[in-house]
Write a protein that holds these residues in place. Structure first.
Motif, PDB file in Angstrom:
ATOM      1  N   CYS A 183       0.860  -1.191   0.000  1.00 19.61           N
ATOM      2  CA  CYS A 183       0.000   0.000   0.000  1.00 19.61           C
ATOM      3  C   CYS A 183       0.895   1.240   0.000  1.00 19.61           C
ATOM      4  CB  CYS A 183      -0.858   0.057   1.268  1.00 19.61           C
ATOM      5  SG  CYS A 183      -1.905  -1.371   1.491  1.00 19.61           S
ATOM      6  N   SER A 209       4.908   1.773  -0.140  1.00 20.84           N
ATOM      7  CA  SER A 209       5.404   0.397  -0.314  1.00 20.84           C
ATOM      8  C   SER A 209       4.945  -0.166  -1.655  1.00 20.84           C
ATOM      9  CB  SER A 209       4.902  -0.497   0.820  1.00 20.84           C
ATOM     10  OG  SER A 209       5.450  -0.059   2.035  1.00 20.84           O
ATOM     11  N   ILE A 261       5.188  -6.094   0.698  1.00 19.16           N
ATOM     12  CA  ILE A 261       6.158  -5.039   1.037  1.00 19.16           C
ATOM     13  C   ILE A 261       5.493  -4.094   2.032  1.00 19.16           C
ATOM     14  CG2 ILE A 261       7.681  -3.240   0.095  1.00 19.16           C
ATOM     15  CD1 ILE A 261       7.118  -4.606  -2.694  1.00 19.16           C
ATOM     16  N   SER A 262       6.164  -3.835   3.146  1.00 22.81           N
ATOM     17  CA  SER A 262       5.558  -2.967   4.167  1.00 22.81           C
ATOM     18  C   SER A 262       6.622  -2.393   5.089  1.00 22.81           C
ATOM     19  CB  SER A 262       4.567  -3.793   4.990  1.00 22.81           C
ATOM     20  OG  SER A 262       4.064  -3.042   6.053  1.00 22.81           O
TER      21      SER A 262
HETATM   22  C1  G6P Z   1       0.275   4.642   5.331  1.00 27.13           C
HETATM   23  C2  G6P Z   1       1.524   5.484   5.519  1.00 27.13           C
HETATM   24  C3  G6P Z   1       2.377   5.402   4.249  1.00 27.13           C
HETATM   25  C4  G6P Z   1       2.698   3.958   3.930  1.00 27.13           C
HETATM   26  C5  G6P Z   1       1.430   3.101   3.818  1.00 27.13           C
HETATM   27  C6  G6P Z   1       1.766   1.623   3.774  1.00 27.13           C
HETATM   28  O1  G6P Z   1      -0.537   5.206   4.364  1.00 27.13           O
HETATM   29  O2  G6P Z   1       1.176   6.814   5.785  1.00 27.13           O
HETATM   30  O3  G6P Z   1       3.581   6.121   4.452  1.00 27.13           O
HETATM   31  O4  G6P Z   1       3.398   3.904   2.720  1.00 27.13           O
HETATM   32  O5  G6P Z   1       0.603   3.300   4.968  1.00 27.13           O
HETATM   33  O6  G6P Z   1       2.327   1.262   5.002  1.00 27.13           O
HETATM   34  P1  G6P Z   1       3.355   0.104   5.236  1.00 27.13           P
HETATM   35  O7  G6P Z   1       3.722   0.221   6.682  1.00 27.13           O
HETATM   36  O8  G6P Z   1       2.616  -1.170   4.939  1.00 27.13           O
HETATM   37  O9  G6P Z   1       4.502   0.304   4.337  1.00 27.13           O
END
Ligand code: G6P
Length: 613
Positions: free
Chosen positions: A305, A308, A351-352
């Motif tokens: 998401c 990522s 990916i996270s």
């Molecule tokens: C939220 C954060 C983003 C991040 C996304 C995915 O929206 O604000 O910065 O890219 O979640 O989070 P993750 O921890 O799975 O990389």
């Protein structure tokens, strides 16, 4: 999202809890509250920041050596004092804080209302506080047993902490689907609880990452962890690799700026000790242990998401180029609700940064149920995603506190580069010499980023020029199309300026209609096989009077007379160029946001770790 901190021991709980809540502020929240036990159970809560809570509790009795605190990111019910946690049971004797969502709360609430319960908030959490007390009274169970029996009725995700006036020496915590970490204090009977390890780092290095379905019961200075069926569990005590310095701003105005500047180091930490460039060999456990399976993969599906997902898009190019694998990149939130066709020889790579994103976890779960192998690429050690993965690799970027992801992104791309090379080696799609060449180029990246960071002053001036623009367009091709997306995301996340990222050539299928003298267009035009084509796209923008900021390779002066601003970045191979080209875009969004007076580290409405769908 929602932060939990709790303490039981011999020290005053309030300062520990409040400091812990401040450390968790980066997760995103809109109200805050504490409950303290000192013979009596006292609750203070308010809409707003932790500092507002401190003001509200300024003259109140905050004594007690058992306490818990919460920062709420509203899901059920607007952010206001009543909906803030902790919530109380009907008699006010049981207090509860919660991260997650109780999906069947309406049914539970109806049952409780029929038994005479009335509620003071619109939250799902208050229902659980009432339910626990209701079970205790009606079944004559102890607090711990009533918690267990109540949780058996709950559908949804939770990390909870419970204090009870009638059990003044007890603290109970439980998790399912939402994270909870226990810190073991230095004195007997001292325990810390938190949504992630950041509030614990200054007190202990010994932590337990609670597993789904576990309940921790602290009583008589002892902690017992049981599962939902009351069977005692033997927890694994981890050594925390986090220090205070990593959690402080270290002289920078914002965490985001500190994290942008940390990238030479964080990228180095992501690959350090993982390969030998001279021989083209790897020292990555996941690659070594799974080399046979990895060689057999027929398809790779990358899920994630936000930022990522962008790292996944860069990886699509890497895996196709290096490992010659068919690749799909999916938003976890879409993938989880489709009926994806998956085979046992598919590799699904999640990916996270946080390892707790609810959609990514659900997508992984789906992939596992459909018999695909799941590989996690994650930054936070001990989080849920690595635990759900069949294999994985940590990115080792260190704690990322700024909500807008910066160093986590470049570390993800670094680790994905290594994985693409490792799978290329297993599938024999690249020679050792070719692999060595990319590894050597990667070893030069930290220095190149150091150099790119020297552009800061130039970018401050650029930010001055464009800070009042209400729209931005970001264009890139090939490896740098995802960089354009990421540049646009950074700007909108922290400065609330509308920005779109587009593949440069797609511009003429829509966004070109938007271009006029008020539209700044950031074009990534570093040396690559697409360079000439990108220059044509720049000409198309200029022909419509758009303002062009071009990111070009060092020494390229050929666009100086064509575009409005040129940013020269150090050159590397095309496959690694996203690592360098991202830097000026991060700095540009940072400076514009600061000049617009935005809260850079905690942008409105956003959460660092999105633990609800
Ligand atoms: C939220 C954060 C983003 C991040 C996304 C995915 O929206 O604000 O910065 O890219 O979640 O989070 P993750 O921890 O799975 O990389």
């Amino acid at each position: 999202m929602c932060g939990i901190v709790a303490y039981i021991g011999s020290k005053e709980a309030y300062p520990i809890v409040v400091k812990g809540l401040k450390r968790l502020e980066y997760r995103g929240y809109d109200s805050a509250g504490v409950a303290l036990m000192n013979g009596d159970l006292r609750v203070y809560k308010t809409k707003g920041k932790v500092s507002d809570l401190e003001s509200a509790a300024k003259d109140a009795d905050v004594s007690g050596t058992i306490g818990m605190g919460h920062t709420r990111w509203a899901t059920h019910g607007e952010p206001n004092d009543a909906n803030a946690h902790p919530h109380l049971s009907l008699s006010g004797k049981v207090s509860l804080i919660h991260n997650g969502i109780i999906e069947n709360y309406a049914t539970l609430k109806e049952g409780l209302e029929q038994r005479g319960h009335t509620f003071t908030s619109e939250t799902d959490t208050e229902v659980l506080a009432h339910l626990i007390e209701d079970v205790m009274i009606n079944s004559g169970l102890s607090l711990a047993d009533a918690v267990r029996a109540s949780l058996k009725q709950v559908v949804g995700a939770y990390a909870i902490v419970i204090l009870s006036k009638d059990n003044p020496e007890h603290l109970i915590a439980a998790r399912k689907g939402s994270p909870l970490v226990v810190g073991i204090g230095s004195e007997a009977g001292e325990y810390f609880f938190a949504s992630d390890a950041t509030p614990l780092a200054e007190y202990t290095k010994k932590v337990i990452y609670m597993k789904d379905g576990e309940i921790a019961i602290v009583e008589n200075k002892e902690m017992t962890i049981k599962n939902i069926d009351n069977v005692v569990q033997v927890p694994y005590v981890h050594e925390l690799e986090m220090n205070l310095e990593m959690l402080e701003k270290g002289g920078y105005d914002h965490f985001m700026l500190k994290e942008i500047y940390e990238q030479p180091r964080s990228i180095y930490d992501s690959y350090r000790g993982r390969f030998n460039a001279a021989s083209g060999t790897f020292h990555m456990r996941s690659l070594e242990e799974y080399s046979e399976q990895l060689a057999q993969i027929k398809r790779l599906i990358l899920i994630g998401c936000g930022t990522s997902w962008h790292a996944g898009l860069v990886a699509e190019y890497l895996f196709e180029d290096f490992a010659r694998l068919p690749v799909e990149v999916e938003y976890a939130s879409e993938f989880r609700y489709r009926n994806p066709v998956l085979f046992s020889d598919d590799l699904v790579m999640a990916i996270s940064q946080s390892g707790e994103t609810a959609d990514t976890l659900a997508a992984m779960d789906l992939a596992k149920r459909k018999s695909a192998t799941v590989f996690g690429v994650c930054n936070v050690v001990g989080s849920s995603i690595p635990r759900l993965s069949d294999a994985g690799a940590y990115t080792h970027a260190g704690p990322e506190i700024g909500v807008a992801s910066t160093k986590a992104f470049t570390s993800q791309v670094t680790v994905l580069t290594l994985l693409a090379l490792g799978i290329a080696k297993a599938r024999k799609t690249m020679s050792d010499k070719e692999i060595s060449k990319v590894m050597s180029a990667l070893e030069e990246i930290p220095d190149k980023i150091e150099k790119a960071l020297l552009l800061n002053d130039e970018i401050v001036k650029l930010a001055e020029t464009y800070k009042d623009s209400r729209n931005f367009l970001y264009l890139g091709r090939g490896y740098n199309f995802p960089v354009a997306l990421e540049g646009a995301l950074k700007l909108k996340e922290i400065s609330y300026i509308h920005a779109e990222g587009y593949p440069a050539a797609e511009m003429k299928h829509g966004p070109i209609a938007l271009i006029d003298a008020d539209m700044p267009v950031v074009v990534i035009a570093t040396n690559s096989e697409h360079y000439e084509k990108v220059v044509s796209n720049i000409q198309e923008v200029k022909a419509r009077k758009g303002k062009v900021i071009a990111v070009v390779s060092e020494g390229n002066t050929s666009l100086d007379k064509i575009v409005d601003h040129v940013i020269q970045v150090p050159e590397t191979i095309d496959a690694l160029s996203p690592l360098v080209n991202t830097i000026p875009l991060q700095l540009l969004s940072y400076h514009i946001a600061v000049m617009c007076g935005c809260n850079v580290d905690q942008p409105r409405n956003l959460a660092k770790s999105v633990t609800v769908e």
